[in-house]
Design a protein around this motif. Structure first.
Motif, PDB file in Angstrom:
ATOM      1  N   THR A 121       0.856  -1.186   0.000  1.00 39.77           N
ATOM      2  CA  THR A 121       0.000   0.000   0.000  1.00 39.77           C
ATOM      3  C   THR A 121       0.893   1.238   0.000  1.00 39.77           C
ATOM      4  N   THR A 122       0.341   2.367   0.383  1.00 47.24           N
ATOM      5  CA  THR A 122       1.079   3.628   0.334  1.00 47.24           C
ATOM      6  C   THR A 122       1.544   4.118   1.696  1.00 47.24           C
ATOM      7  N   GLY A 123       1.233   3.398   2.762  1.00 44.97           N
ATOM      8  CA  GLY A 123       1.625   3.808   4.105  1.00 44.97           C
ATOM      9  C   GLY A 123       0.901   2.976   5.141  1.00 44.97           C
ATOM     10  N   GLY A 124       1.075   3.340   6.417  1.00 42.88           N
ATOM     11  CA  GLY A 124       0.480   2.565   7.499  1.00 42.88           C
ATOM     12  C   GLY A 124      -1.034   2.623   7.529  1.00 42.88           C
ATOM     13  N   SER A 125      -1.601   3.805   7.309  1.00 43.34           N
ATOM     14  CA  SER A 125      -3.060   3.936   7.338  1.00 43.34           C
ATOM     15  C   SER A 125      -3.712   3.060   6.278  1.00 43.34           C
ATOM     16  N   THR A 126      -3.177   3.117   5.064  1.00 43.27           N
ATOM     17  CA  THR A 126      -3.766   2.316   3.987  1.00 43.27           C
ATOM     18  C   THR A 126      -3.454   0.837   4.152  1.00 43.27           C
ATOM     19  N   ALA A 127      -2.391   0.508   4.861  1.00 48.48           N
ATOM     20  CA  ALA A 127      -2.099  -0.901   5.148  1.00 48.48           C
ATOM     21  C   ALA A 127      -3.156  -1.484   6.071  1.00 48.48           C
ATOM     22  N   VAL A 128      -3.467  -0.762   7.154  1.00 51.37           N
ATOM     23  CA  VAL A 128      -4.480  -1.251   8.096  1.00 51.37           C
ATOM     24  C   VAL A 128      -5.863  -1.242   7.450  1.00 51.37           C
ATOM     25  N   ASP A 129      -6.168  -0.176   6.733  1.00 44.75           N
ATOM     26  CA  ASP A 129      -7.462  -0.088   6.053  1.00 44.75           C
ATOM     27  C   ASP A 129      -7.629  -1.248   5.075  1.00 44.75           C
ATOM     28  N   SER A 130      -6.587  -1.533   4.303  1.00 44.04           N
ATOM     29  CA  SER A 130      -6.659  -2.613   3.327  1.00 44.04           C
ATOM     30  C   SER A 130      -6.763  -3.979   4.007  1.00 44.04           C
ATOM     31  N   ALA A 131      -6.093  -4.137   5.126  1.00 46.48           N
ATOM     32  CA  ALA A 131      -6.187  -5.389   5.863  1.00 46.48           C
ATOM     33  C   ALA A 131      -7.610  -5.639   6.332  1.00 46.48           C
ATOM     34  N   ILE A 132      -8.266  -4.591   6.831  1.00 45.53           N
ATOM     35  CA  ILE A 132      -9.657  -4.739   7.280  1.00 45.53           C
ATOM     36  C   ILE A 132     -10.566  -5.046   6.091  1.00 45.53           C
ATOM     37  N   THR A 161      -7.217   7.116   7.562  1.00 43.16           N
ATOM     38  CA  THR A 161      -8.349   6.952   6.651  1.00 43.16           C
ATOM     39  C   THR A 161      -9.624   6.984   7.490  1.00 43.16           C
ATOM     40  N   TYR A 162     -10.763   7.076   6.816  1.00 41.13           N
ATOM     41  CA  TYR A 162     -12.024   7.132   7.565  1.00 41.13           C
ATOM     42  C   TYR A 162     -12.180   5.918   8.482  1.00 41.13           C
ATOM     43  N   LEU A 163     -11.875   4.729   7.947  1.00 44.21           N
ATOM     44  CA  LEU A 163     -12.044   3.513   8.749  1.00 44.21           C
ATOM     45  C   LEU A 163     -10.977   3.398   9.828  1.00 44.21           C
ATOM     46  N   THR A 164      -9.713   3.632   9.478  1.00 45.74           N
ATOM     47  CA  THR A 164      -8.670   3.461  10.489  1.00 45.74           C
ATOM     48  C   THR A 164      -8.721   4.550  11.555  1.00 45.74           C
ATOM     49  N   ALA A 165      -9.203   5.731  11.211  1.00 48.42           N
ATOM     50  CA  ALA A 165      -9.399   6.755  12.229  1.00 48.42           C
ATOM     51  C   ALA A 165     -10.492   6.334  13.204  1.00 48.42           C
ATOM     52  N   THR A 166     -11.490   5.608  12.702  1.00 53.16           N
ATOM     53  CA  THR A 166     -12.526   5.068  13.588  1.00 53.16           C
ATOM     54  C   THR A 166     -11.941   4.005  14.505  1.00 53.16           C
ATOM     55  N   ILE A 167     -11.102   3.142  13.941  1.00 45.77           N
ATOM     56  CA  ILE A 167     -10.505   2.068  14.740  1.00 45.77           C
ATOM     57  C   ILE A 167      -9.557   2.629  15.787  1.00 45.77           C
ATOM     58  N   SER A 168      -8.911   3.744  15.482  1.00 43.56           N
ATOM     59  CA  SER A 168      -8.024   4.383  16.455  1.00 43.56           C
ATOM     60  C   SER A 168      -8.828   4.845  17.662  1.00 43.56           C
ATOM     61  N   MET A 177     -14.898  15.319  14.288  1.00 41.84           N
ATOM     62  CA  MET A 177     -14.738  14.344  13.213  1.00 41.84           C
ATOM     63  C   MET A 177     -15.901  13.341  13.261  1.00 41.84           C
ATOM     64  N   ARG A 178     -16.087  12.625  12.162  1.00 37.32           N
ATOM     65  CA  ARG A 178     -17.157  11.615  12.100  1.00 37.32           C
ATOM     66  C   ARG A 178     -16.537  10.256  11.838  1.00 37.32           C
ATOM     67  N   PHE A 179     -17.197   9.207  12.361  1.00 38.62           N
ATOM     68  CA  PHE A 179     -16.594   7.884  12.328  1.00 38.62           C
ATOM     69  C   PHE A 179     -17.633   6.802  12.063  1.00 38.62           C
ATOM     70  N   ALA A 180     -17.129   5.623  11.645  1.00 42.44           N
ATOM     71  CA  ALA A 180     -17.997   4.467  11.358  1.00 42.44           C
ATOM     72  C   ALA A 180     -18.247   3.692  12.636  1.00 42.44           C
ATOM     73  N   THR A 181     -18.987   4.306  13.548  1.00 42.48           N
ATOM     74  CA  THR A 181     -19.127   3.748  14.898  1.00 42.48           C
ATOM     75  C   THR A 181     -20.024   2.514  14.980  1.00 42.48           C
TER      76      THR A 181
END
Length: 468
Positions: A121-132, A161-168, A177-181
Motif C-alpha cells: 500500500t502507500t503507508g500505514g493507514s492504507t495498510a491497516v485499512d486494506s487489511a480490514i 483513513t475514515y475507517l482506520t481513524a474510527t478504529i483508532s 470528526m465523524r466515524f464508522a461507529t
C-alpha cells in the motif's frame, strides 16, 4: 555566495509561505497563524539540522520510521537507479515489477508461520485499512457476511483513513470528526500505570484479557471479524500491556474464531530488535501483520499487509473464480519504493541493526528510566527504542497536568535548545530515535531531556501554577 542577510530573508520567506499555504497534520488551528514553523534543512546519521544550522539528535526517528538513519547513499542510489530504469507502472491485475516481487519475497522470509502473502500500500493507514477490507472480503466470500465487527482499544492509533481513524482510540483526535461507529468497538487501554489503585499487575492483566472476551461474547462471536492490536500502543503513549497480554488475547481470538491483526507499523523492522516482533517478542502468530514506516526506513512512502496462506488460499482457484478483491492504490507496489525497501533491508541485515537494538535498546530504556526521580515525571515506560515519559501534576495521585500547562510542548522547545528533538503529545514525551543511535548519543539525549524537564519544572513553579 549568500550573505547572512540573504539567508535571513530566505528563511523568513519560507516561514511566510508555510503559514500561507501548507496545512500540517494535527495542526492547532487556533495557533497556526502565529506559530513559527520548524524547517528542517538536512540530516545525517541520527542528527537533523534546521535552516538556521542548529544540529539536533532526532529523538523521534522522523516519525518512528528512519530506522537505518539519515544520509544512506545506498538507498538513494537504489531509488535513482530504479527511477531511471522505470519510474512506475500500474500494479493492477497481472502487472508486476521485479522490485515488488523481490521485496515481497524478502519480507516473507521474516514473517512468522505461514504469513507469506504481501499486499503493498502507500503507508500505514492504507495498510491497516486494506487489511480490514481484506478481512471483510474474506468472511463475505465464505458466506459469513455478519462477521464485520472490529475490536480495538482506547489510546490505540491505526491510521487516518475514515475507517482506520474510527478504529483508532485516541480521544484527543475525535472532536469535530465523524466515524464508522456502527462496527467498531473499543476496549479500555491495557495501561498498567493507570490500573486501579491496589490492583496487582497480574490481576490487571486478567481484567484486560477479560475485556476482550466479554466484548466478543457481548457482540456474538459470529459477528466479530477481528481484533486489531499494536503489540505496544505507540502514539497512544507507548503503552506496554501487562506480561503475557498479547499471547492471551491471541488465544481468546483463536477460541472464538476472531482474526488477530498485529499492527506492526511501528514495532516492525527493528524497533524492538526484530524485523517483526509478533512471534520472537510476544509469542504470537497473527493472521495478518501490517507494516510501514521502517519498511523503507522513511526514505519514501510504502506500507503493506501480510496475510497467512491459510486465509488467502481459501480464496483461490475454482472457489475464487469471478470474485474480485476490489482494493488497491495507484501507487501500490511502487517500484521505486520497493527498491528503497530492498536497500533498507540490505542495510538492516548487513549491519545487524536488530542485534544493535537488542544490545543498546535496554540501555536506552534504563537511562530514560532515571528521569523518574524528577517531580514532574510520573511514569517512564516502553521497550528498546520506543519510550514514553509521562508528566503528571501529582506523582502520588497520578493526576495529569492541565492542558493549559502545555508541558510536553514546553519540554519540546527546551529540548530543541539543548540539541534534541522529541515528540510532544499532551503530557507525554515520546522518543523513538533512529536504530543506529549509539551510547554517546543516548547519554547526550538523556542529559538534554533531564535538563529540559528541570527547566519546565522551574518555569511552572515561577508562574505559580505548580508546587513541586
Amino acid at each position: 555566495m549568500l550573505t547572512n542577510l540573504d539567508e535571513h530573508m530566505r528563511i523568513e520567506r519560507l516561514e511566510d509561505l508555510d503559514r500561507r499555504h501548507l496545512i500540517h497534520p494535527w495542526t492547532d488551528l487556533g495557533a497556526v497563524r502565529a506559530q513559527k514553523p520548524l524547517i528542517i534543512d538536512r540530516a545525517e546519521g541520527v542528527h537533523v539540522y534546521d535552516v538556521e544550522g542548529k544540529r539536533m539528535i532526532d529523538g523521534m526517528g522522523g516519525m518512528w520510521c528512519v530506522n537505518v538513519g539519515y544520509g544512506r547513499d545506498e538507498i538513494a542510489e537504489a531509488m535513482a537507479a530504479q527511477a531511471k530504469r522505470m519510474c512506475y507502472f500500474s500494479p493492477f491485475t497481472k502487472n508486476s515489477t521485479e522490485p515488488a516481487i523481490e521485496f515481497a519475497h524478502r519480507i516473507a522470509r521474516y514473517t512468522p508461520g505461514d504469513l507469506n502473502r504481501v499486499f503493498f500500500t502507500t503507508g500505514g493507514s492504507t495498510a491497516v485499512d486494506s487489511a480490514i477490507r481484506f478481512i471483510h472480503f474474506y468472511f463475505s466470500f465464505l458466506g459469513q457476511k455478519e462477521k464485520r465487527h472490529i475490536i480495538s482499544r482506547e489510546n490505540a492509533y491505526h491510521g487516518s483513513t475514515y475507517l482506520t481513524a474510527t478504529i483508532s482510540g485516541k480521544p484527543g483526535d475525535k472532536p469535530n470528526m465523524r466515524f464508522a461507529t456502527d462496527i467498531v468497538h473499543h476496549l479500555p487501554a491495557p495501561n498498567p500505570y493507570r490500573r486501579p489503585d491496589g490492583m496487582s499487575l497480574e490481576a490487571f492483566g486478567d481484567q484486560c484479557v477479560g475485556d476482550l472476551e466479554r466484548k466478543i461474547l457481548e457482540l456474538g462471536p459470529e459477528t466479530v471479524a477481528c481484533f486489531v492490536a499494536e503489540p505496544l500502543l505507540a502514539s497512544g503513549g507507548v503503552i506496554v500491556p501487562p506480561p503475557g497480554y498479547q499471547r492471551r488475547t491471541w488465544e481468546v481470538c483463536r477460541k472464538y474464531g476472531v482474526l488477530y491483526v498485529s499492527d506492526e507499523v511501528v514495532t516492525g523492522f527493528g524497533r524492538l530488535g526484530h524485523v517483526f516482533a509478533s512471534e520472537p517478542v510476544f509469542d504470537i502468530v497473527p493472521d495478518v501483520i501490517t507494516s510501514a514506516k521502517g519498511l523503507t526506513s522513511g526514505y519514501v512512502p510504502l506500507g503493506a499487509f501480510i496475510v497467512s496462506d491459510a486465509l488467502y488460499n481459501q480464496l483461490l482457484d475454482a472457489a475464487g473464480e469471478g470474485q474480485m478483491f476490489a482494493n488497491g492504490f495507484t501507487y501500490s507496489s511502487h517500484p521505486v519504493a520497493c527498491a528503497a525497501g530492498l536497500a533498507a533491508l540490505d542495510i538492516l541485515e548487513r549491519e545487524d541493526i536488530c542485534g544493535h537494538v537488542r544490545e543498546w535498546g535496554p540501555y536506552f530504556r534504563e537511562q530514560l528510566g532515571t528521569l523518574a526521580d524528577l517531580d514532574l515525571v510520573g511514569d517512564v515506560r516502553g521497550s528498546h527504542f520506543m519510550v514514553c515519559v509521562e508528566c503528571v501534576a501529582d506523582k502520588k495521585t497520578k493526576e495529569p497536568c492541565p492542558s493549559a500547562w502545555s508541558v510536553a510542548k514546553r519540554v519540546f522547545e527546551r529540548c530543541r535548545e539543548r540539541g534534541l528533538m522529541i515528540r510532544p503529545l499532551g503530557n507525554w514525551i515520546v522518543l523513538s530515535p533512529p536504530l543506529i543511535i549509539g551510547k554517546a548519543e543516548i547519554d547526550e539525549a538523556v542529559t538534554a531531556l533531564r535538563g529540559a524537564v528541570r527547566d519546565v519544572q522551574g518555569d511552572l513553579v515561577r508562574e505559580g501554577v505548580w508546587r513541586a
